[in-house]
Design a protein around this motif. Structure first.
Motif, PDB file in Angstrom:
ATOM      1  N   ASN A  18       0.828  -1.198   0.000  1.00  0.00           N
ATOM      2  CA  ASN A  18       0.000   0.000   0.000  1.00  0.00           C
ATOM      3  C   ASN A  18       0.865   1.252   0.000  1.00  0.00           C
ATOM      4  N   ALA A  19       1.968   1.240   0.737  1.00  0.00           N
ATOM      5  CA  ALA A  19       2.843   2.405   0.796  1.00  0.00           C
ATOM      6  C   ALA A  19       3.524   2.648  -0.534  1.00  0.00           C
ATOM      7  N   ALA A  20       3.727   1.580  -1.328  1.00  0.00           N
ATOM      8  CA  ALA A  20       4.441   1.723  -2.590  1.00  0.00           C
ATOM      9  C   ALA A  20       3.535   2.044  -3.752  1.00  0.00           C
ATOM     10  N   LEU A  21       2.235   1.870  -3.603  1.00  0.00           N
ATOM     11  CA  LEU A  21       1.306   2.091  -4.699  1.00  0.00           C
ATOM     12  C   LEU A  21       1.252   3.574  -5.037  1.00  0.00           C
ATOM     13  N   THR A  22       1.690   3.900  -6.238  1.00  0.00           N
ATOM     14  CA  THR A  22       1.644   5.290  -6.681  1.00  0.00           C
ATOM     15  C   THR A  22       0.861   5.437  -7.962  1.00  0.00           C
ATOM     16  N   GLY A  23       0.768   4.405  -8.780  1.00  0.00           N
ATOM     17  CA  GLY A  23      -0.107   4.374  -9.940  1.00  0.00           C
ATOM     18  C   GLY A  23      -0.096   5.634 -10.755  1.00  0.00           C
ATOM     19  N   ALA A  24      -1.304   6.198 -10.997  1.00  0.00           N
ATOM     20  CA  ALA A  24      -1.438   7.324 -11.908  1.00  0.00           C
ATOM     21  C   ALA A  24      -1.762   8.627 -11.208  1.00  0.00           C
ATOM     22  N   GLY A  25      -1.744   8.637  -9.889  1.00  0.00           N
ATOM     23  CA  GLY A  25      -2.228   9.813  -9.185  1.00  0.00           C
ATOM     24  C   GLY A  25      -1.196  10.908  -9.062  1.00  0.00           C
ATOM     25  N   GLY A  26      -1.563  11.967  -8.375  1.00  0.00           N
ATOM     26  CA  GLY A  26      -0.629  13.056  -8.173  1.00  0.00           C
ATOM     27  C   GLY A  26      -1.252  14.128  -7.294  1.00  0.00           C
ATOM     28  N   ALA A  27      -0.457  15.095  -6.909  1.00  0.00           N
ATOM     29  CA  ALA A  27      -0.924  16.175  -6.062  1.00  0.00           C
ATOM     30  C   ALA A  27      -1.532  17.279  -6.930  1.00  0.00           C
ATOM     31  N   LEU A  93       5.903  15.448 -22.127  1.00  0.00           N
ATOM     32  CA  LEU A  93       6.114  16.728 -21.444  1.00  0.00           C
ATOM     33  C   LEU A  93       7.235  17.452 -22.194  1.00  0.00           C
ATOM     34  N   PRO A  94       6.910  18.189 -23.242  1.00  0.00           N
ATOM     35  CA  PRO A  94       7.942  18.876 -24.032  1.00  0.00           C
ATOM     36  C   PRO A  94       8.788  19.793 -23.165  1.00  0.00           C
ATOM     37  N   GLY A  95      10.093  19.714 -23.376  1.00  0.00           N
ATOM     38  CA  GLY A  95      11.007  20.537 -22.609  1.00  0.00           C
ATOM     39  C   GLY A  95      11.348  19.986 -21.250  1.00  0.00           C
ATOM     40  N   VAL A  96      10.674  18.904 -20.864  1.00  0.00           N
ATOM     41  CA  VAL A  96      10.926  18.294 -19.553  1.00  0.00           C
ATOM     42  C   VAL A  96      11.501  16.887 -19.707  1.00  0.00           C
ATOM     43  N   ALA A  97      10.881  16.105 -20.577  1.00  0.00           N
ATOM     44  CA  ALA A  97      11.303  14.711 -20.767  1.00  0.00           C
ATOM     45  C   ALA A  97      11.465  14.430 -22.261  1.00  0.00           C
ATOM     46  N   ALA A  98      12.491  13.635 -22.611  1.00  0.00           N
ATOM     47  CA  ALA A  98      12.768  13.332 -24.010  1.00  0.00           C
ATOM     48  C   ALA A  98      11.934  12.189 -24.546  1.00  0.00           C
ATOM     49  N   SER A  99      11.315  11.420 -23.661  1.00  0.00           N
ATOM     50  CA  SER A  99      10.518  10.273 -24.080  1.00  0.00           C
ATOM     51  C   SER A  99       9.155  10.341 -23.393  1.00  0.00           C
ATOM     52  N   PRO A 100       8.171   9.559 -23.863  1.00  0.00           N
ATOM     53  CA  PRO A 100       6.839   9.604 -23.265  1.00  0.00           C
ATOM     54  C   PRO A 100       6.861   9.320 -21.767  1.00  0.00           C
ATOM     55  N   VAL A 101       5.974  10.003 -21.043  1.00  0.00           N
ATOM     56  CA  VAL A 101       5.941   9.891 -19.577  1.00  0.00           C
ATOM     57  C   VAL A 101       4.701   9.180 -19.067  1.00  0.00           C
ATOM     58  N   GLY A 102       3.812   8.777 -19.971  1.00  0.00           N
ATOM     59  CA  GLY A 102       2.599   8.096 -19.521  1.00  0.00           C
ATOM     60  C   GLY A 102       1.848   7.479 -20.679  1.00  0.00           C
ATOM     61  N   MET A 103       0.824   6.686 -20.330  1.00  0.00           N
ATOM     62  CA  MET A 103       0.071   5.964 -21.341  1.00  0.00           C
ATOM     63  C   MET A 103      -1.337   5.694 -20.850  1.00  0.00           C
ATOM     64  N   LEU A 127     -11.406   1.761 -19.721  1.00  0.00           N
ATOM     65  CA  LEU A 127     -10.142   2.498 -19.637  1.00  0.00           C
ATOM     66  C   LEU A 127      -9.077   1.542 -19.123  1.00  0.00           C
ATOM     67  N   VAL A 128      -7.997   1.367 -19.896  1.00  0.00           N
ATOM     68  CA  VAL A 128      -6.967   0.390 -19.554  1.00  0.00           C
ATOM     69  C   VAL A 128      -5.576   0.995 -19.753  1.00  0.00           C
ATOM     70  N   SER A 129      -4.567   0.222 -19.326  1.00  0.00           N
ATOM     71  CA  SER A 129      -3.153   0.565 -19.567  1.00  0.00           C
ATOM     72  C   SER A 129      -2.767   1.928 -19.016  1.00  0.00           C
ATOM     73  N   MET A 130      -3.404   2.355 -17.948  1.00  0.00           N
ATOM     74  CA  MET A 130      -3.172   3.682 -17.397  1.00  0.00           C
ATOM     75  C   MET A 130      -1.923   3.694 -16.522  1.00  0.00           C
ATOM     76  N   TRP A 131      -0.991   4.614 -16.856  1.00  0.00           N
ATOM     77  CA  TRP A 131       0.238   4.731 -16.055  1.00  0.00           C
ATOM     78  C   TRP A 131       0.896   6.061 -16.339  1.00  0.00           C
ATOM     79  N   VAL A 132       1.473   6.651 -15.303  1.00  0.00           N
ATOM     80  CA  VAL A 132       2.296   7.844 -15.427  1.00  0.00           C
ATOM     81  C   VAL A 132       3.613   7.566 -14.721  1.00  0.00           C
ATOM     82  N   GLY A 133       4.726   7.859 -15.375  1.00  0.00           N
ATOM     83  CA  GLY A 133       6.036   7.633 -14.780  1.00  0.00           C
ATOM     84  C   GLY A 133       6.229   8.451 -13.515  1.00  0.00           C
ATOM     85  N   PRO A 134       6.987   7.922 -12.550  1.00  0.00           N
ATOM     86  CA  PRO A 134       7.153   8.598 -11.254  1.00  0.00           C
ATOM     87  C   PRO A 134       7.602  10.046 -11.360  1.00  0.00           C
TER      88      PRO A 134
END
Length: 207
Positions: A18-27, A93-103, A127-134
């Motif tokens: 539970n502490a490690a679950l970060t999935g697709a959320g954010g502040a 995220l143009p200007g932030v990351a060179a490769s895709p950051v989520g799907m 809705l499937v395959s949902m993920w955002v990089g840390p």
């Protein structure tokens, strides 16, 4: 590749697992940060999709019904097949990351013969395959990826969008709630790890 959105971000358990679950959320999102670009990808983008999918399965195995070991066995034909027929999206995220950051991805859910309840009264999009990089979490990426699927579902005339989220993945669940999803009461074991449970959520698209 089909551009879907290029906009500024809107402001908007199981013990150790539970502490490690970060999935697709954010502040809450800082609107001064660069905008999110969500684009639809197809079979010719299979290498890029594969790279993000493998990264997702490695970083958050508890968030998916399939496993990294399974995905690593897929050849080009299988990856191309998975990008055919229904929409799949990558976020940049143009200007932030060179490769895709989520799907994210979507497909039309076909009910089993005699199945009742949620799938009555119109088409259900899953809705499937949902993920955002840390490193990209907290920037509104997840909300844009969800919005791309909801927009596609709306344009196709679907009645609702449904998803499964791992029980205890509170950041992802909060994201979906902010995007208008509510729990359905469904609950079952996660196919890739039956020691975990997943719960159903839905957003109705028709009044």
């Amino acid at each position: 590749m089909i551009p879907v959105a290029n906009v500024e971000n809107p402001a908007a358990g199981k013990g150790a697992v539970n502490a490690a679950l970060t999935g697709a959320g954010g502040a809450e999102v800082d609107v001064s940060r660069p905008g999110v670009v969500v684009r639809q990808v197809g079979p010719d983008d299979w290498r890029e999709w594969r790279a993000v999918r493998l990264a997702a399965l490695e970083e958050a195995p508890w968030a998916f019904g399939s496993t990294l070991a399974q995905a690593r066995t897929f050849g080009e034909d299988e990856w191309r097949r998975r990008l055919t027929g229904f929409p799949c999206y990558l976020a940049d995220l143009p200007g932030v990351a060179a490769s895709p950051v989520g799907m994210s991805g979507a497909f039309i859910e076909d009910p089993e013969p005699g199945e009742l309840g949620l799938w009555q009264g119109g088409t259900t999009v899953e809705l499937v395959s949902m993920w955002v990089g840390p490193a990209a979490r907290g920037r509104g990426v997840g909300a844009h990826l969800v919005a791309a699927v909801v927009d596609w579902a709306t344009r196709t005339g679907a009645a609702r969008v449904h998803l499964w989220v791992t029980d205890g993945n509170d950041p992802a669940r909060r994201l979906y709630e902010r995007c208008g999803f509510v729990p359905t009461g469904e609950r079952g074991p996660l196919p890739s790890d039956p020691s975990l449970n997943e719960i159903g959520m839905v957003r109705e698209l028709r009044a």
